[in-house]
Design a protein around this motif. Structure first.
Motif, PDB file in Angstrom:
ATOM      1  N   LEU A 176     -16.559 -36.145  86.405  1.00 50.37           N
ATOM      2  CA  LEU A 176     -17.304 -36.349  87.635  1.00 50.37           C
ATOM      3  C   LEU A 176     -18.531 -35.451  87.704  1.00 50.37           C
ATOM      4  CD1 LEU A 176     -14.362 -36.621  90.187  1.00 50.37           C
ATOM      5  CD2 LEU A 176     -15.926 -38.441  89.533  1.00 50.37           C
ATOM      6  N   ALA A 177     -18.473 -34.316  87.050  1.00 50.68           N
ATOM      7  CA  ALA A 177     -19.583 -33.362  87.114  1.00 50.68           C
ATOM      8  C   ALA A 177     -20.586 -33.537  85.974  1.00 50.68           C
ATOM      9  CB  ALA A 177     -19.028 -31.936  87.087  1.00 50.68           C
ATOM     10  N   THR A 178     -20.377 -34.530  85.117  1.00 46.98           N
ATOM     11  CA  THR A 178     -21.222 -34.682  83.932  1.00 46.98           C
ATOM     12  C   THR A 178     -22.697 -34.813  84.285  1.00 46.98           C
ATOM     13  OG1 THR A 178     -19.458 -35.692  82.637  1.00 46.98           O
ATOM     14  CG2 THR A 178     -21.703 -36.114  81.924  1.00 46.98           C
ATOM     15  N   GLU A 179     -23.023 -35.606  85.303  1.00 47.21           N
ATOM     16  CA  GLU A 179     -24.423 -35.803  85.675  1.00 47.21           C
ATOM     17  C   GLU A 179     -25.082 -34.478  86.027  1.00 47.21           C
ATOM     18  OE1 GLU A 179     -24.436 -38.660  88.824  1.00 47.21           O
ATOM     19  OE2 GLU A 179     -24.947 -40.291  87.460  1.00 47.21           O
ATOM     20  N   HIS A 180     -24.333 -33.622  86.709  1.00 53.64           N
ATOM     21  CA  HIS A 180     -24.918 -32.354  87.130  1.00 53.64           C
ATOM     22  C   HIS A 180     -25.147 -31.408  85.954  1.00 53.64           C
ATOM     23  CE1 HIS A 180     -23.819 -33.894  91.064  1.00 53.64           C
ATOM     24  NE2 HIS A 180     -24.573 -32.960  91.594  1.00 53.64           N
ATOM     25  N   ASP A 181     -24.458 -31.650  84.840  1.00 53.28           N
ATOM     26  CA  ASP A 181     -24.734 -30.841  83.661  1.00 53.28           C
ATOM     27  C   ASP A 181     -26.194 -30.988  83.247  1.00 53.28           C
ATOM     28  OD1 ASP A 181     -22.124 -30.004  83.606  1.00 53.28           O
ATOM     29  OD2 ASP A 181     -21.497 -31.411  82.038  1.00 53.28           O
ATOM     30  N   GLU A 182     -26.763 -32.173  83.493  1.00 48.44           N
ATOM     31  CA  GLU A 182     -28.161 -32.396  83.148  1.00 48.44           C
ATOM     32  C   GLU A 182     -29.081 -31.501  83.966  1.00 48.44           C
ATOM     33  OE1 GLU A 182     -29.087 -36.652  81.184  1.00 48.44           O
ATOM     34  OE2 GLU A 182     -29.092 -36.604  83.372  1.00 48.44           O
ATOM     35  N   ALA A 216     -32.781 -34.599  92.828  1.00 51.02           N
ATOM     36  CA  ALA A 216     -32.857 -33.585  91.780  1.00 51.02           C
ATOM     37  C   ALA A 216     -32.174 -34.071  90.506  1.00 51.02           C
ATOM     38  CB  ALA A 216     -32.230 -32.278  92.257  1.00 51.02           C
ATOM     39  N   LEU A 217     -31.095 -34.854  90.649  1.00 49.82           N
ATOM     40  CA  LEU A 217     -30.406 -35.398  89.484  1.00 49.82           C
ATOM     41  C   LEU A 217     -31.313 -36.324  88.688  1.00 49.82           C
ATOM     42  CD1 LEU A 217     -26.816 -36.243  90.802  1.00 49.82           C
ATOM     43  CD2 LEU A 217     -27.432 -34.522  89.114  1.00 49.82           C
ATOM     44  N   ASP A 218     -32.029 -37.190  89.395  1.00 49.28           N
ATOM     45  CA  ASP A 218     -32.925 -38.128  88.726  1.00 49.28           C
ATOM     46  C   ASP A 218     -34.057 -37.379  88.021  1.00 49.28           C
ATOM     47  OD1 ASP A 218     -33.923 -40.735  88.060  1.00 49.28           O
ATOM     48  OD2 ASP A 218     -35.431 -40.474  89.618  1.00 49.28           O
ATOM     49  N   MET A 219     -34.613 -36.375  88.699  1.00 49.09           N
ATOM     50  CA  MET A 219     -35.695 -35.597  88.087  1.00 49.09           C
ATOM     51  C   MET A 219     -35.188 -34.849  86.850  1.00 49.09           C
ATOM     52  SD  MET A 219     -38.826 -34.768  88.005  1.00 49.09           S
ATOM     53  CE  MET A 219     -39.304 -35.588  89.533  1.00 49.09           C
ATOM     54  N   ALA A 220     -33.982 -34.285  86.948  1.00 48.91           N
ATOM     55  CA  ALA A 220     -33.408 -33.568  85.801  1.00 48.91           C
ATOM     56  C   ALA A 220     -33.232 -34.506  84.617  1.00 48.91           C
ATOM     57  CB  ALA A 220     -32.063 -32.952  86.188  1.00 48.91           C
ATOM     58  N   HIS A 221     -32.793 -35.726  84.882  1.00 47.97           N
ATOM     59  CA  HIS A 221     -32.634 -36.704  83.801  1.00 47.97           C
ATOM     60  C   HIS A 221     -33.980 -36.970  83.128  1.00 47.97           C
ATOM     61  CE1 HIS A 221     -30.889 -39.965  81.504  1.00 47.97           C
ATOM     62  NE2 HIS A 221     -31.837 -40.782  81.943  1.00 47.97           N
ATOM     63  N   GLY A 222     -35.047 -37.041  83.931  1.00 49.76           N
ATOM     64  CA  GLY A 222     -36.365 -37.249  83.374  1.00 49.76           C
ATOM     65  C   GLY A 222     -36.818 -36.094  82.496  1.00 49.76           C
ATOM     66  N   VAL A 223     -36.491 -34.866  82.907  1.00 49.59           N
ATOM     67  CA  VAL A 223     -36.862 -33.692  82.117  1.00 49.59           C
ATOM     68  C   VAL A 223     -36.099 -33.673  80.796  1.00 49.59           C
ATOM     69  CG1 VAL A 223     -36.771 -31.168  82.029  1.00 49.59           C
ATOM     70  CG2 VAL A 223     -37.547 -32.310  84.113  1.00 49.59           C
ATOM     71  N   VAL A 224     -34.789 -33.921  80.873  1.00 50.02           N
ATOM     72  CA  VAL A 224     -33.947 -33.864  79.675  1.00 50.02           C
ATOM     73  C   VAL A 224     -34.337 -34.957  78.682  1.00 50.02           C
ATOM     74  CG1 VAL A 224     -31.572 -34.163  78.838  1.00 50.02           C
ATOM     75  CG2 VAL A 224     -32.015 -32.749  80.854  1.00 50.02           C
ATOM     76  N   SER A 225     -34.746 -36.106  79.184  1.00 52.07           N
ATOM     77  CA  SER A 225     -35.138 -37.218  78.303  1.00 52.07           C
ATOM     78  C   SER A 225     -36.603 -37.146  77.909  1.00 52.07           C
ATOM     79  CB  SER A 225     -34.843 -38.563  78.984  1.00 52.07           C
ATOM     80  OG  SER A 225     -35.595 -38.694  80.178  1.00 52.07           O
ATOM     81  N   HIS A 226     -37.278 -36.046  78.287  1.00 52.42           N
ATOM     82  CA  HIS A 226     -38.679 -35.783  77.922  1.00 52.42           C
ATOM     83  C   HIS A 226     -39.649 -36.775  78.547  1.00 52.42           C
ATOM     84  CE1 HIS A 226     -37.319 -32.747  75.075  1.00 52.42           C
ATOM     85  NE2 HIS A 226     -36.427 -33.617  74.611  1.00 52.42           N
ATOM     86  N   ARG A 227     -39.260 -37.414  79.643  1.00 49.69           N
ATOM     87  CA  ARG A 227     -40.193 -38.276  80.372  1.00 49.69           C
ATOM     88  C   ARG A 227     -40.960 -37.495  81.435  1.00 49.69           C
ATOM     89  NH1 ARG A 227     -35.644 -41.429  81.228  1.00 49.69           N
ATOM     90  NH2 ARG A 227     -35.985 -41.237  83.484  1.00 49.69           N
ATOM     91  N   GLU A 228     -40.446 -36.305  81.781  1.00 49.46           N
ATOM     92  CA  GLU A 228     -41.077 -35.475  82.804  1.00 49.46           C
ATOM     93  C   GLU A 228     -41.318 -34.065  82.264  1.00 49.46           C
ATOM     94  OE1 GLU A 228     -41.904 -36.402  85.866  1.00 49.46           O
ATOM     95  OE2 GLU A 228     -40.823 -38.310  86.099  1.00 49.46           O
ATOM     96  N   ARG A 229     -42.458 -33.506  82.638  1.00 48.34           N
ATOM     97  CA  ARG A 229     -42.732 -32.093  82.385  1.00 48.34           C
ATOM     98  C   ARG A 229     -43.222 -31.493  83.682  1.00 48.34           C
ATOM     99  NH1 ARG A 229     -43.077 -29.896  77.269  1.00 48.34           N
ATOM    100  NH2 ARG A 229     -44.468 -28.279  78.090  1.00 48.34           N
ATOM    101  N   LEU A 230     -42.819 -30.247  83.950  1.00 49.79           N
ATOM    102  CA  LEU A 230     -43.183 -29.625  85.205  1.00 49.79           C
ATOM    103  C   LEU A 230     -44.323 -28.619  85.052  1.00 49.79           C
ATOM    104  CD1 LEU A 230     -40.464 -30.933  85.909  1.00 49.79           C
ATOM    105  CD2 LEU A 230     -39.961 -28.948  87.337  1.00 49.79           C
ATOM    106  N   ASP A 231     -45.076 -28.705  83.961  1.00 51.92           N
ATOM    107  CA  ASP A 231     -46.140 -27.751  83.673  1.00 51.92           C
ATOM    108  C   ASP A 231     -47.156 -27.661  84.802  1.00 51.92           C
ATOM    109  OD1 ASP A 231     -44.955 -29.023  81.396  1.00 51.92           O
ATOM    110  OD2 ASP A 231     -46.247 -27.791  80.141  1.00 51.92           O
ATOM    111  N   GLY A 232     -47.460 -28.795  85.409  1.00 48.49           N
ATOM    112  CA  GLY A 232     -48.559 -28.811  86.377  1.00 48.49           C
ATOM    113  C   GLY A 232     -48.173 -28.378  87.773  1.00 48.49           C
ATOM    114  N   ASP A 233     -46.911 -28.013  88.008  1.00 50.48           N
ATOM    115  CA  ASP A 233     -46.494 -27.640  89.370  1.00 50.48           C
ATOM    116  C   ASP A 233     -47.125 -26.309  89.782  1.00 50.48           C
ATOM    117  OD1 ASP A 233     -43.112 -28.990  89.508  1.00 50.48           O
ATOM    118  OD2 ASP A 233     -45.071 -29.909  89.373  1.00 50.48           O
TER     119      ASP A 233
END
Length: 233
Positions: A176-182, A216-233
């Motif tokens: 159940l907690a697998t998604e949050h591991d991301e 936050a879960l969706d954003m984390a998935h994007g970071v882990v899959s390299h679709r998102e980078r937070l450099d510009g924040d």
């Protein structure tokens, strides 16, 4: 025990009878909706950084649990922090709206105007919360509060004593907690990319998710899959 509590206990026993361990959190959330004047319920485990949602009675309840996790704010997190029930009886006006203004707006947008958060645990140790969502302002009567605390007590018992594996040997709690591991994997990646600590990395992840209307879960998935980078924040 009062008659009301006995009836509530009977309802709980009937709903969880023959349930597999992984089904218990969601079933108890459904029981809470039956026993109380609420339209949804969710249960979350306390953890470093973000609560972990284990079950919900409906997509609405799941959405509001994830909203609080994404914002890092709300009755759920406050109840987990102080270890006592938090009754936000009116998210449309007054103290509760001003205490959690962003969450209050998000809750009202989906028709929820009051939230009751029951801490799970004992002896001063809070392991999570049972969160109850109501579609109109108002408090709980003494009997309703007793019922909510009874469901929370059973939920605590389930989370602390149920076997960690189903009959087939599958680790239900870990699953159940697998998604949050991301989330934690994404935090580590952001820390490495930006040279910041874990707290700042989580804050940036939440801020980007909020700005884009995502969890936050969706954003984390994007970071882990390299679709998102937070450099510009």
């Amino acid at each position: 025990m009062a008659v009301d509590a006995v009836r509530a206990a009977d309802v709980i026993a009937e709903v969880v009878r023959d349930a597999r361990p992984r089904e218990i959190p969601a079933r108890l959330c459904a029981v809470a909706v039956k026993l109380l004047p609420v339209v949804g319920a969710s249960v979350s485990l306390r953890s470093d950084g973000m609560p972990i949602r284990l079950g919900a009675s409906s997509p609405l309840a799941a959405h509001l649990a994830e909203a609080q996790a994404t914002l890092g704010d709300g009755p759920c997190l406050y109840a987990s922090q102080i270890g006592t029930p938090v009754l936000a009886c009116d998210l449309t006006a007054g103290r509760d709206m001003h205490r959690w203004p962003v969450f209050a707006r998000q809750a009202a947008a989906v028709g929820v105007e009051a939230v009751y958060s029951m801490p799970l645990g004992d002896d001063g140790v809070t392991v999570g919360t049972l969160d109850l969502y109501r579609d109109s302002p108002g408090g709980l009567t003494e009997d309703e509060l007793r019922r909510a605390l009874l469901v929370a007590a059973v939920m605590t018992l389930a989370l602390t004593t149920l076997p960690r594996e189903d009959d087939g040997g599958e680790a239900w709690l870990g699953g159940l907690a697998t998604e949050h591991d991301e989330v934690y994997q994404a935090i580590g990646m952001v820390m490495a990319q930006l040279g910041i600590d874990a707290e700042e990395a989580l804050a940036r992840l939440r801020a980007r998710a909020f700005a884009q209307g995502r969890t936050a879960l969706d954003m984390a998935h994007g970071v882990v899959s390299h679709r998102e980078r937070l450099d510009g924040d």
